[in-house]
Design a protein around this motif. Structure first.
Motif, PDB file in Angstrom:
ATOM      1  N   SER B 244     -22.141  60.689 -71.663  1.00 27.37           N
ATOM      2  CA  SER B 244     -21.963  61.914 -70.880  1.00 27.37           C
ATOM      3  C   SER B 244     -21.033  61.656 -69.704  1.00 27.37           C
ATOM      4  N   ALA B 245     -21.172  60.482 -69.098  1.00 31.75           N
ATOM      5  CA  ALA B 245     -20.337  60.177 -67.937  1.00 31.75           C
ATOM      6  C   ALA B 245     -18.869  60.158 -68.340  1.00 31.75           C
ATOM      7  N   ILE B 246     -18.580  59.527 -69.483  1.00 33.53           N
ATOM      8  CA  ILE B 246     -17.189  59.455 -69.934  1.00 33.53           C
ATOM      9  C   ILE B 246     -16.658  60.845 -70.250  1.00 33.53           C
ATOM     10  N   VAL B 247     -17.479  61.624 -70.980  1.00 40.41           N
ATOM     11  CA  VAL B 247     -17.046  62.975 -71.340  1.00 40.41           C
ATOM     12  C   VAL B 247     -16.845  63.819 -70.088  1.00 40.41           C
ATOM     13  N   MET B 248     -17.793  63.739 -69.170  1.00 44.89           N
ATOM     14  CA  MET B 248     -17.708  64.541 -67.954  1.00 44.89           C
ATOM     15  C   MET B 248     -16.489  64.159 -67.130  1.00 44.89           C
ATOM     16  N   PHE B 249     -16.232  62.865 -67.037  1.00 44.16           N
ATOM     17  CA  PHE B 249     -15.087  62.400 -66.258  1.00 44.16           C
ATOM     18  C   PHE B 249     -13.775  62.887 -66.881  1.00 44.16           C
ATOM     19  N   LEU B 250     -13.651  62.696 -68.194  1.00 45.12           N
ATOM     20  CA  LEU B 250     -12.416  63.095 -68.859  1.00 45.12           C
ATOM     21  C   LEU B 250     -12.211  64.606 -68.779  1.00 45.12           C
ATOM     22  N   PHE B 251     -13.299  65.347 -68.996  1.00 40.45           N
ATOM     23  CA  PHE B 251     -13.213  66.795 -68.961  1.00 40.45           C
ATOM     24  C   PHE B 251     -12.854  67.286 -67.550  1.00 40.45           C
ATOM     25  N   GLY B 252     -13.580  66.773 -66.568  1.00 38.15           N
ATOM     26  CA  GLY B 252     -13.339  67.197 -65.186  1.00 38.15           C
ATOM     27  C   GLY B 252     -11.930  66.865 -64.737  1.00 38.15           C
ATOM     28  N   TYR B 253     -11.483  65.667 -65.063  1.00 35.10           N
ATOM     29  CA  TYR B 253     -10.153  65.240 -64.639  1.00 35.10           C
ATOM     30  C   TYR B 253      -9.077  66.041 -65.366  1.00 35.10           C
ATOM     31  N   TYR B 254      -9.336  66.331 -66.637  1.00 37.88           N
ATOM     32  CA  TYR B 254      -8.378  67.105 -67.421  1.00 37.88           C
ATOM     33  C   TYR B 254      -8.182  68.496 -66.811  1.00 37.88           C
ATOM     34  N   ILE B 255      -9.306  69.163 -66.532  1.00 33.90           N
ATOM     35  CA  ILE B 255      -9.232  70.497 -65.926  1.00 33.90           C
ATOM     36  C   ILE B 255      -8.542  70.416 -64.571  1.00 33.90           C
ATOM     37  N   PHE B 256      -8.901  69.396 -63.814  1.00 31.00           N
ATOM     38  CA  PHE B 256      -8.305  69.230 -62.488  1.00 31.00           C
ATOM     39  C   PHE B 256      -6.787  69.122 -62.588  1.00 31.00           C
ATOM     40  N   LEU B 257      -6.334  68.264 -63.497  1.00 31.40           N
ATOM     41  CA  LEU B 257      -4.883  68.061 -63.622  1.00 31.40           C
ATOM     42  C   LEU B 257      -4.181  69.311 -64.138  1.00 31.40           C
ATOM     43  N   ARG B 258      -4.881  70.083 -64.970  1.00 28.25           N
ATOM     44  CA  ARG B 258      -4.296  71.325 -65.453  1.00 28.25           C
ATOM     45  C   ARG B 258      -4.099  72.331 -64.317  1.00 28.25           C
ATOM     46  N   LEU B 259      -5.082  72.391 -63.428  1.00 25.61           N
ATOM     47  CA  LEU B 259      -5.026  73.404 -62.375  1.00 25.61           C
ATOM     48  C   LEU B 259      -4.256  72.935 -61.150  1.00 25.61           C
TER      49      LEU B 259
END
Lengths: 415, 267
Positions: B244-259
């Motif tokens: 979950s930590a890996i998924v959450m990190f990748l997802f959060g960072y991905y959204i962050f970089l998109r926005l």
């Protein structure tokens, strides 16, 4: 301007391009009503309606290493946007931007200061925001503090600083960044005279060290003096580029033309007060150039003509026409009349025009007001007096002098 | 994302300075200053200990209630204050975002790092507690055998927290509602994570399964294993938490970089 400040004329072709923008477009969304309610947001989708505004349209430029370039243009022309794109704060919608070298941007002095931290702590924080390493800051700490002249206050929180102290500290940190490329927005206009000079001197230093500098400014005199090249933006497009003095002049010409066009549409507004017995009335006052064209913006040294139309209802002998020039702060700069200048009109009746001519206007940059009057020969009885009713502007043109007057002079050296 | 992570290395000093600023500013002008960060969980622990010992005694099986609470409160506090701090880290620094360029993720990351410093110090204080309670209960003498699990659990918690922090920090730029919602959601999460009660209280079956889908459940109960029960955390829980930590990190960072590219226009 002393010669040491002029750029040496080396061949430009050998220097590498350090800043390049290719076909850059930037859109801003102007929201009319931002997310009025959660319900509407959910119903309509993410956002309310917006209008798009293209702040930059297909802008391309190349800047070579070691050149100092000024961006000029009216407010909203896109020059600050372009600078922000170069710093990467904003991203272009289309096109690409490449920068080579360590970039430092001074868009606001002291951006990132935290009010609760002391001056010294803020030097470290702000320095690292501007890209300095801790080691570099330590090396420059004394210099930064000395430059800011805040030795006594450096350990108190910046929330207790005056705005002047705040700006001084911000500038002291900023100038010590010493990047390869320096981007500056309007900070030349900040602070008192002494601070501005410090700032300018430091810029000349950096320029001599061969740094690439990009300046956005409305201070056209500074652009003309510091910059090698200038880029003139209008409505998001590059309207002109090249050597700074010629671009600045082209821009000023355009501004003058527009201002005159605007002045031509409406008659001179009567702003000041008016009194007099009315036997002679001033019906109209015009500012003209030597060709007799109406204008309201003059360049220092140009001919300056005023035509005063009058109507005398009865025959008036030896009327005295006069004009007075005031600066905007109300200083009476000059007042004269036909009697002082020994030009006696024997008598007038009906319609007519009096011309007042200055061969070379000595006034420097600024806004001025003109009074036009007609009195009897004793100069005690006013037929018509328009006090500061007519406004005109002066641009200093090629002259860099400060003050109200251009006083021609020569310098020499005796050893 | 990889190249972005690499370029962050150039900004490590700025990151440290931001984190330092977080720590310094938080306790400026308070007499006890930095000690508040240590006192906070201890005071919370005392409140819960008092309530569940004298007013509402529910935990007959738990021998040392203060340690039981602390073992859950410390990781929770790290998570909670990081997420709360990160939510406003971008919008709260709008002046900076509009005027200076630096990778925007430094702001939420620095908040999480500052909290990690606090968390580490709290864990050291926790060791002191072990020693005190070891005098009353000899089983705590063995605590050092399970302490090394933290080397695994803390990074898992860190990346899970960081991912969520990046996500809420970025979303809050576009929807300021987030900062109001976050507080409520954190409260819900607090009670649906085994912090002030043991996981054994949660019924099995479907509800128990759903309950264990909350990554904070598996993370916090693993912390409790290592710090209170002094047993090895369950492998399933650790694997699920890490995933979950890996998924959450990748997802959060991905959204962050998109926005992120439009932050300067939106804050």
């Amino acid at each position: 301007m002393p010669d040491i400040w002029k750029k040496s004329t080396e061949p430009e072709g050998e220097k590498p391009t350090v800043i390049e923008a290719k076909g850059v477009w930037k859109e801003f969304k102007i929201y009319h009503e931002r997310n009025p309610s959660l319900k509407e947001t959910l119903l309509k989708g993410r956002r309310s309606a917006y209008e798009s505004f293209w702040a930059l349209k297909d802008v391309s430029l190349k800047i070579k290493q070691g050149t100092t370039v000024g961006f000029i243009g009216e407010n909203g022309s896109g020059k600050s946007t372009l600078l922000k794109l170069l710093t990467k704060i904003l991203r272009p919608n289309k096109g690409s931007i490449s920068m080579h070298g360590k970039v430092s941007a001074l868009l606001e002095l002291g951006a990132g200061f935290h009010p609760e931290l002391t001056g010294k702590e803020n030097i470290f924080l702000n320095g690292s925001i501007l890209g300095l390493s801790r080691k570099e800051i330590l090396e420059r700490l004394d210099e930064i503090i000395a430059f800011s002249e805040l030795e006594k206050f450096i350990d108190s929180p910046v929330k207790n600083y005056s705005s002047g102290m705040y700006v001084r500290l911000g500038f002291a940190v900023a100038i010590n960044v010493e990047p390869d490329i320096l981007l500056i927005d309007e900070i030349l206009a900040v602070g008192d005279e002494a601070f501005q000079r410090k700032c300018l001197n430091k810029l000349y230093d950096l320029k001599e060290q061969g740094k690439t500098i990009v300046i956005v400014s409305h201070a056209l005199d500074s652009i003309r003096n510091i910059c090698d090249e200038a880029i003139w933006l209008e409505h998001g497009e590059i309207k002109g580029s090249g050597r700074a003095p010629s671009v600045v002049d082209a821009y000023l010409d355009e501004v003058n033309r527009q201002e005159e066009a605007a002045a031509g549409e409406t008659d001179q507004p009567e702003t000041g007060s008016r009194w007099g017995s009315g036997e002679v009335k001033i019906t109209s006052v015009r500012f003209l150039d030597k060709e007799g064209q109406k204008k309201s913006l003059f360049i220092t040294g140009e001919p300056f003509l005023v035509e005063i139309d009058y109507e005398a209802k009865e025959e008036i002998s030896r009327p005295v026409f006069g004009v007075a020039i005031y600066s905007r702060d109300g200083t009476h700069i000059n007042g004269t009349n036909t009697k002082f200048d020994k030009t006696i009109f024997d008598k007038i009746k009906g319609w007519g025009t009096v011309r007042y001519e200055i061969k070379e206007l000595p006034l420097l940059k600024g806004s001025y007001a003109l009074s036009a009057v007609v009195y009897d020969y004793s100069c005690l009885h006013a037929f018509d007096h328009h006090e500061r009713g007519y406004l005109f502007n002066v641009s200093s043109g090629e002259i860099s002098d400060y003050g109200v007057f251009n006083i021609p002079c020569t310098w020499s050296l005796k050893e | 994302m990889i190249s972005q992570l690499k370029s962050l290395l150039n900004y490590k000093e700025l990151l440290l300075n931001f984190a330092k600023k977080e720590l310094k500013v938080k306790y400026k002008n308070s007499v006890l200053g930095f000690f508040w960060s240590l006192l906070n969980p201890i005071l919370m622990m005392l409140v819960f200990t008092f309530i569940f010992t004298f007013i509402f005694p529910r935990y007959p099986d738990i021998d040392v209630v203060p340690i039981f609470f602390l073992a859950g409160l410390l990781p929770w506090n790290f998570f909670n204050s990081s997420v709360v701090g990160a939510t406003t880290s971008i919008v709260g620094n709008s002046a900076l975002i509009k005027k200076v360029y630096f990778p925007r993720e430094l702001l939420p990351v620095s908040v999480t790092m500052a909290n990690l410093v606090n968390f580490t110090l709290e864990l050291l204080v926790f060791v002191g507690f072990f020693l005190v309670f070891a005098m009353f209960n000899s089983r705590f003498l063995d605590f050092y055998k399970y302490f090394p699990y933290l080397l695994l659990l803390v990074p898992i918690l860190f990346f899970f927290t960081l991912g969520l922090s990046l996500l809420v920090a970025a979303l809050n730029v576009y929807f300021r509602d987030i900062q109001h919602v976050v507080g409520i959601l954190l409260m819900v999460l607090f009670y649906s994570t085994p912090i002030i009660y043991p996981i054994s209280f949660v019924p099995g079956g479907k509800i128990g399964f759903l309950y264990r889908l909350n990554p904070m459940t598996t993370i916090v109960s693993s912390f409790k294993n290592a710090l209170f029960y002094l047993t090895s955390p369950s492998l399933n829980f650790v694997l699920y938490s890490a995933g979950s930590a890996i998924v959450m990190f990748l997802f959060g960072y991905y959204i962050f970089l998109r926005l992120e590219p439009e932050f300067a226009e939106e804050v």
